[in-house]
Motif scaffolding. Structure first.
Motif, PDB file in Angstrom:
ATOM      1  N   HIS A  31       7.774  41.718  -4.023  1.00  0.00           N
ATOM      2  CA  HIS A  31       6.769  41.192  -4.939  1.00  0.00           C
ATOM      3  C   HIS A  31       5.347  41.461  -4.453  1.00  0.00           C
ATOM      4  CE1 HIS A  31       9.883  38.228  -6.800  1.00  0.00           C
ATOM      5  NE2 HIS A  31       9.734  39.298  -7.546  1.00  0.00           N
ATOM      6  N   TRP A  32       5.093  41.071  -3.208  1.00  0.00           N
ATOM      7  CA  TRP A  32       3.758  41.293  -2.663  1.00  0.00           C
ATOM      8  C   TRP A  32       3.897  41.691  -1.207  1.00  0.00           C
ATOM      9  CZ3 TRP A  32      -0.048  41.614  -6.018  1.00  0.00           C
ATOM     10  CH2 TRP A  32       0.039  40.913  -7.221  1.00  0.00           C
ATOM     11  N   PRO A  33       3.321  42.798  -0.804  1.00  0.00           N
ATOM     12  CA  PRO A  33       3.343  43.160   0.620  1.00  0.00           C
ATOM     13  C   PRO A  33       2.468  42.206   1.424  1.00  0.00           C
ATOM     14  CG  PRO A  33       1.936  44.664  -0.607  1.00  0.00           C
ATOM     15  CD  PRO A  33       2.618  43.792  -1.629  1.00  0.00           C
ATOM     16  N   PRO A  34       2.672  42.162   2.726  1.00  0.00           N
ATOM     17  CA  PRO A  34       1.851  41.250   3.539  1.00  0.00           C
ATOM     18  C   PRO A  34       0.362  41.604   3.443  1.00  0.00           C
ATOM     19  CG  PRO A  34       3.718  42.097   4.791  1.00  0.00           C
ATOM     20  CD  PRO A  34       3.673  42.883   3.533  1.00  0.00           C
ATOM     21  N   ALA A  35      -0.460  40.573   3.529  1.00  0.00           N
ATOM     22  CA  ALA A  35      -1.905  40.792   3.539  1.00  0.00           C
ATOM     23  C   ALA A  35      -2.304  41.540   4.806  1.00  0.00           C
ATOM     24  CB  ALA A  35      -2.642  39.461   3.440  1.00  0.00           C
ATOM     25  N   LYS A  36      -3.255  42.410   4.670  1.00  0.00           N
ATOM     26  CA  LYS A  36      -3.707  43.201   5.808  1.00  0.00           C
ATOM     27  C   LYS A  36      -4.513  42.319   6.758  1.00  0.00           C
ATOM     28  CE  LYS A  36      -6.039  47.529   6.957  1.00  0.00           C
ATOM     29  NZ  LYS A  36      -6.784  48.703   6.409  1.00  0.00           N
ATOM     30  N   PRO A  37      -4.092  42.248   8.029  1.00  0.00           N
ATOM     31  CA  PRO A  37      -4.810  41.370   8.976  1.00  0.00           C
ATOM     32  C   PRO A  37      -6.208  41.911   9.276  1.00  0.00           C
ATOM     33  CG  PRO A  37      -3.151  42.659  10.119  1.00  0.00           C
ATOM     34  CD  PRO A  37      -2.955  42.935   8.660  1.00  0.00           C
ATOM     35  N   PRO A  38      -7.121  41.034   9.652  1.00  0.00           N
ATOM     36  CA  PRO A  38      -8.471  41.486  10.011  1.00  0.00           C
ATOM     37  C   PRO A  38      -8.439  42.428  11.207  1.00  0.00           C
ATOM     38  CG  PRO A  38      -8.379  39.099   9.750  1.00  0.00           C
ATOM     39  CD  PRO A  38      -6.967  39.587   9.742  1.00  0.00           C
ATOM     40  N   LYS A  39      -9.500  43.161  11.377  1.00  0.00           N
ATOM     41  CA  LYS A  39      -9.600  44.117  12.466  1.00  0.00           C
ATOM     42  C   LYS A  39      -9.512  43.389  13.809  1.00  0.00           C
ATOM     43  CE  LYS A  39     -12.444  47.947  14.164  1.00  0.00           C
ATOM     44  NZ  LYS A  39     -13.712  48.714  13.959  1.00  0.00           N
ATOM     45  N   GLY A  40      -8.625  43.888  14.651  1.00  0.00           N
ATOM     46  CA  GLY A  40      -8.424  43.296  15.967  1.00  0.00           C
ATOM     47  C   GLY A  40      -7.321  42.272  16.026  1.00  0.00           C
ATOM     48  N   GLN A  41      -6.727  41.871  14.868  1.00  0.00           N
ATOM     49  CA  GLN A  41      -5.640  40.887  14.843  1.00  0.00           C
ATOM     50  C   GLN A  41      -4.305  41.626  14.761  1.00  0.00           C
ATOM     51  OE1 GLN A  41      -6.055  37.666  12.025  1.00  0.00           O
ATOM     52  NE2 GLN A  41      -3.834  37.396  11.865  1.00  0.00           N
ATOM     53  N   ASN A  42      -3.405  41.348  15.681  1.00  0.00           N
ATOM     54  CA  ASN A  42      -2.108  42.013  15.727  1.00  0.00           C
ATOM     55  C   ASN A  42      -0.989  41.193  15.113  1.00  0.00           C
ATOM     56  OD1 ASN A  42      -3.234  44.214  17.129  1.00  0.00           O
ATOM     57  ND2 ASN A  42      -3.001  43.147  19.101  1.00  0.00           N
ATOM     58  N   THR A  43      -1.225  39.950  14.841  1.00  0.00           N
ATOM     59  CA  THR A  43      -0.215  39.074  14.247  1.00  0.00           C
ATOM     60  C   THR A  43      -0.388  39.038  12.730  1.00  0.00           C
ATOM     61  OG1 THR A  43      -1.644  37.154  14.567  1.00  0.00           O
ATOM     62  CG2 THR A  43      -0.049  37.669  16.309  1.00  0.00           C
ATOM     63  N   PRO A  44       0.694  38.713  11.988  1.00  0.00           N
ATOM     64  CA  PRO A  44       0.585  38.639  10.526  1.00  0.00           C
ATOM     65  C   PRO A  44      -0.409  37.569  10.096  1.00  0.00           C
ATOM     66  CG  PRO A  44       2.881  38.706  11.203  1.00  0.00           C
ATOM     67  CD  PRO A  44       2.080  38.503  12.443  1.00  0.00           C
ATOM     68  N   VAL A  45      -0.959  37.767   8.923  1.00  0.00           N
ATOM     69  CA  VAL A  45      -1.898  36.800   8.348  1.00  0.00           C
ATOM     70  C   VAL A  45      -1.144  35.521   8.007  1.00  0.00           C
ATOM     71  CG1 VAL A  45      -3.446  36.335   6.422  1.00  0.00           C
ATOM     72  CG2 VAL A  45      -3.381  38.616   7.455  1.00  0.00           C
ATOM     73  N   GLU A  80       6.732  26.226   6.613  1.00  0.00           N
ATOM     74  CA  GLU A  80       5.378  25.825   6.243  1.00  0.00           C
ATOM     75  C   GLU A  80       4.869  26.664   5.081  1.00  0.00           C
ATOM     76  OE1 GLU A  80       2.468  25.243   9.290  1.00  0.00           O
ATOM     77  OE2 GLU A  80       4.006  24.954  10.833  1.00  0.00           O
ATOM     78  N   LYS A  81       4.036  26.066   4.300  1.00  0.00           N
ATOM     79  CA  LYS A  81       3.480  26.740   3.147  1.00  0.00           C
ATOM     80  C   LYS A  81       2.701  27.982   3.575  1.00  0.00           C
ATOM     81  CE  LYS A  81       0.749  25.837  -1.007  1.00  0.00           C
ATOM     82  NZ  LYS A  81      -0.078  24.844  -1.730  1.00  0.00           N
ATOM     83  N   GLY A  82       2.968  29.074   2.909  1.00  0.00           N
ATOM     84  CA  GLY A  82       2.278  30.324   3.216  1.00  0.00           C
ATOM     85  C   GLY A  82       2.900  31.131   4.324  1.00  0.00           C
ATOM     86  N   THR A  83       4.105  30.760   4.807  1.00  0.00           N
ATOM     87  CA  THR A  83       4.763  31.538   5.857  1.00  0.00           C
ATOM     88  C   THR A  83       5.128  32.921   5.311  1.00  0.00           C
ATOM     89  OG1 THR A  83       5.684  29.522   6.832  1.00  0.00           O
ATOM     90  CG2 THR A  83       6.692  31.621   7.454  1.00  0.00           C
ATOM     91  N   PRO A  84       4.578  33.991   5.875  1.00  0.00           N
ATOM     92  CA  PRO A  84       4.822  35.334   5.317  1.00  0.00           C
ATOM     93  C   PRO A  84       6.274  35.758   5.480  1.00  0.00           C
ATOM     94  CG  PRO A  84       3.629  35.480   7.391  1.00  0.00           C
ATOM     95  CD  PRO A  84       3.686  34.032   7.042  1.00  0.00           C
ATOM     96  N   CYS A  85       6.747  36.515   4.514  1.00  0.00           N
ATOM     97  CA  CYS A  85       8.142  36.971   4.487  1.00  0.00           C
ATOM     98  C   CYS A  85       8.321  38.359   5.082  1.00  0.00           C
ATOM     99  CB  CYS A  85       8.673  36.972   3.058  1.00  0.00           C
ATOM    100  SG  CYS A  85       8.965  35.322   2.387  1.00  0.00           S
ATOM    101  N   GLY A  86       7.254  39.057   5.393  1.00  0.00           N
ATOM    102  CA  GLY A  86       7.394  40.356   6.035  1.00  0.00           C
ATOM    103  C   GLY A  86       7.216  41.529   5.085  1.00  0.00           C
ATOM    104  N   PRO A  87       7.228  42.742   5.621  1.00  0.00           N
ATOM    105  CA  PRO A  87       6.924  43.940   4.825  1.00  0.00           C
ATOM    106  C   PRO A  87       8.013  44.363   3.856  1.00  0.00           C
ATOM    107  CG  PRO A  87       7.526  44.541   7.074  1.00  0.00           C
ATOM    108  CD  PRO A  87       7.448  43.044   7.053  1.00  0.00           C
ATOM    109  N   LYS A  88       9.231  43.853   3.989  1.00  0.00           N
ATOM    110  CA  LYS A  88      10.313  44.267   3.095  1.00  0.00           C
ATOM    111  C   LYS A  88      10.349  43.466   1.792  1.00  0.00           C
ATOM    112  CE  LYS A  88      13.307  45.872   6.849  1.00  0.00           C
ATOM    113  NZ  LYS A  88      14.624  45.733   7.501  1.00  0.00           N
TER     114      LYS A  88
END
Length: 712
Positions: A397-411, A386-394
């Motif tokens: 090009h771009w590190p993952p977006a920082k999730p909002p406070k209280g969210q434990n899953t990737p953005v 799906e479009k926008g599926t994050p590739c992870g911290p490794k």
């Protein structure tokens, strides 16, 4: 009373040697002959340093003093040493150090008695060629090509020596412009419907590419690839790891830069690639895992509105029988592990052709329901997500977006950290959803997927319609592919099985009552050096070198520092006269030397050597022989007259000493030591110091650099 060989007025400055054997010999010869011998002796390259030391060739003495430790310990030579260390680090050591941190034992978590199979995935080497940077001028394009090849070679050599994998898989895009170079046979022109699709930046070069680059050029690129990867395959030895059956290097999986993409693929170009690298669609059993390689760039042609049957037919036939191929490959592996190779045997009999039943011919397929090892899918183009599926911290090009406070899953969605779902001329970032689902379901039991094409790292877990398979998109191993830190993926596999192919590798569940299958693979991303950072360090050191040598050159006349630019001076006692008056005076002096030599055996004041003089004595303008009543032929310097810098000439001006004119006697125009001091302006001194220091550092550094580059 014993003769005194020391002058009481200047025992510190001069030393008179007792009559030598030569003087005693010359005393018994006719005066004319002894004068000629003495003249030859005075003009040769020998001098003496003391009464106890033997005569040393002046050239050797000059060399030894020129390269004395004190002369070697200076700023330009220190900078040369720094450059040597930095070049060895940037061209050799940094590759060894980077790969050493990835050694298998540093991250594997298998039991102590495990014997895992070590596999490495290399993606998108994309050898630089005229297609890569078509507008880049010479020699910049050659420089880029040379350094890119050396980067690949050094990384590969260190990989083989430090890691020595049992198997290497290439994930496509071996070349950058392989699809562009014409073949010797077959039409490789683009179809009419493709006109205008090529980017304008490439369109301007198509005619010249067709004219200059053909099958011979492609064969040269093939040889270039082999000289880097195939030739160095066994550089650390041909033996595989414990309990592994040989080593494999598989480079048959094509990429879009090798063949093109979809309907744009030219069949003659694909046929050439497969002729030299092997079938793009294949099944291999390695480390008790089944690897299925699929030519996904050809498979993608099926969604084109144009006629593509010729392009898709091979991959379609492969997928139609991939299950049979998997079963046969697993059965063959089990038979080898059991000590008997499984081969097809047919009965020898004669039958009428019209009576033969071709429907039930014997084959090696053990049939459905037999053992199936964990399956790994290899594709150059990543599977759909799906479009926008994050590739992870490794992902670099771009590190993952920082999730909002209280969210434990990737953005989600995270557009910057994801692979873009897009495409264009001769490329598509991911396969279509239909092709992706079809691949996974048709192959069956797909647990891991490895792909390339994107050049950066991406790790995701697919949805259930793709068997929740974990896919890793492997980084490019070339520094010219848009990533600062290239890399490769290491895969460690351990899957012990019994004779029927059932896994013996299991672990207890959380309750301890039921056992469940343990992971049979572990992966690790190994990062290679940042080549751009290496160049930046070279540039920084170059600026510091120029700055340091400039400051030193400026301070040389100000602080009266020792010169680096001037060679060590030595006195020449046999210069040719330049005027008739000098000639006559020279002949008179030679005669006096001969006469004095003939009587030297009876004189207690004869000498052959003088000890080093003090700085005051070195600045006198008259011959020491005149000052101490000694014949000039019997005066020798133990060390050559040294240049007098700074205030040595009495007025504080700067002097460069010329060995031809030191201690010149202005009253008679003849130099007993034939040297003089030349006054130079401070700017001239600065320029001499700067230019010659730069030259010394530059030529040594450049030669070492060229050596390291030439030998890869």
């Amino acid at each position: 009373m014993a003769p005194s060989y020391y002058n009481t007025r200047s025992t510190r400055d001069h030393f008179v040697e007792p009559p030598s054997l030569l003087s005693r010999v010359l005393a018994g010869l006719p005066s004319g002959l002894s004068a000629q011998i003495q003249q030859l002796w005075d003009g040769n390259s020998y001098t003496a340093t003391s009464t106890s030391s033997p005569r040393i060739p002046r050239g050797l003495r000059h060399w030894s003093e020129r390269w004395h430790l004190k002369r070697l310990l200076n700023l330009p030579h220190l900078l040369v040493l720094v450059w040597l260390v930095v070049l060895l680090w940037g061209e050799r050591w940094v590759f060894q150090s980077a790969i050493k941190t990835c050694e298998w034992g540093r991250w594997e978590r298998w039991p102590k008695d495990a014997t895992p199979h070590h596999l490495v995935f290399l993606a998108d080497p994309q050898l630089i060629d005229p297609h890569t940077y078509p507008g880049r001028p010479w020699p910049l394009d050659k420089f880029t090509m040379l350094h890119t090849d050396n980067y690949l070679k050094r990384s590969y050599i260190s990989l083989q020596k430090k890691l020595h994998p049992d198997t290497i898989f290439f994930l496509g895009d071996l070349f950058d412009g392989g699809r562009e170079w014409k073949t010797a046979h077959g039409n490789t022109d683009e179809p009419q419907w493709a006109n205008g699709l090529r980017p304008a930046g490439e369109q301007a070069y198509v005619k010249s590419w067709n004219r200059k680059y053909g099958d011979d050029f492609w064969l040269g690129e093939y040889d270039r690839f082999g000289s880097i990867f195939d030739k160095l395959w066994n550089i650390a030895g041909p033996n595989a790891g414990p309990w592994q059956r040989g080593r494999k290097l598989i480079s048959s999986l094509p990429g879009n830069h090798d063949l093109g993409f979809g309907a744009n693929i030219q069949v003659p170009i694909r046929n050439r690639f497969e002729t030299y690298f092997g079938e793009g669609n294949r099944v291999d059993v390695i480390g008790n895992h089944t690897f299925v390689s699929v030519d996904s760039v050809s498979l993608s042609a099926g969604s084109s509105p144009h006629s593509t049957k010729e392009i898709t037919e091979p991959v379609e036939q492969f997928l139609s029988k991939v299950q049979v191929l998997k079963r046969k490959a697993v059965a063959h592996e089990l038979s080898l592990q059991a000590g008997e190779e499984r081969v097809l045997r047919l009965p020898h009999k004669v039958e009428e052709l019209d009576r033969v039943n071709f429907t039930n011919l014997p084959n090696l397929d053990p049939g459905e329901g037999t053992a199936d090892l964990p399956t790994v899918l290899l594709t150059h183009v990543p599977l759909y997500r799906e479009k926008g599926t994050p590739c992870g911290p490794k992902r670099e090009h771009w590190p993952p977006a920082k999730p909002p406070k209280g969210q434990n899953t990737p953005v989600f969605p995270d557009e910057r950290n994801a692979i873009s779902i897009s495409g264009g001329y001769q490329y598509q970032n991911v396969l279509s959803e239909e092709d992706s689902v079809r691949l996974v379901s048709t192959i069956g039991n797909v647990q891991r997927v490895f792909s390339g094409d994107d050049h950066d790292y991406c790790e995701i877990v697919h949805a259930e319609n793709k068997n929740t398979a974990r896919e890793i998109t492997v980084k490019s191993m070339s520094w010219a592919m848009g990533v600062r830190k290239p890399g490769f993926l290491m895969l460690s596999m351990w899957n012990p099985i019994d004779a029927s192919g059932q896994s013996l590798h299991s672990s207890p569940s959380g309750h301890g009552a039921v056992s469940q299958a343990s992971p049979t693979t572990e992966s690790h991303l190994c990062l290679l050096p940042d080549q751009l950072s290496i160049f930046i360090r070279y540039l920084t050191l170059l600026i510091l070198t120029l700055l340091a040598l400039t400051i030193r050159a400026i301070l040389t006349p100000i602080l009266h520092l020792s010169h680096f630019a001037d060679p060590l001076m030595e006195t020449d006692f046999s210069l040719l006269p330049t005027t008739k008056q000098d000639t006559r005076r020279r002949e008179e002096d030679d005669g006096n030397r001969s006469s004095n030599s003939s009587t030297s055996s009876t004189s207690s004041n004869n000498a052959q050597n003088l000890a080093p003089r003090s700085s005051a004595a070195r600045t006198r303008s008259v011959s020491p022989a005149k000052g101490y009543g000694l014949p000039s032929s019997q005066v020798r310097f133990a060390t050559p007259p040294l240049p007098s810098y700074g205030n040595g000439n009495g007025n504080g001006s700067w002097a460069i000493i010329d060995a031809d004119d030191y201690y010149k006697d202005k009253s008679n125009g003849y130099a007993s030591a034939n040297t003089r001091a030349k006054k130079l302006p401070p700017l001239t001194v600065i320029w001499r110091e700067f230019s010659r220091s730069i030259w010394r550092v530059a030529w040594v550094t450049v030669l070492v650099y060229l050596y390291l580059v030439y030998y890869g």
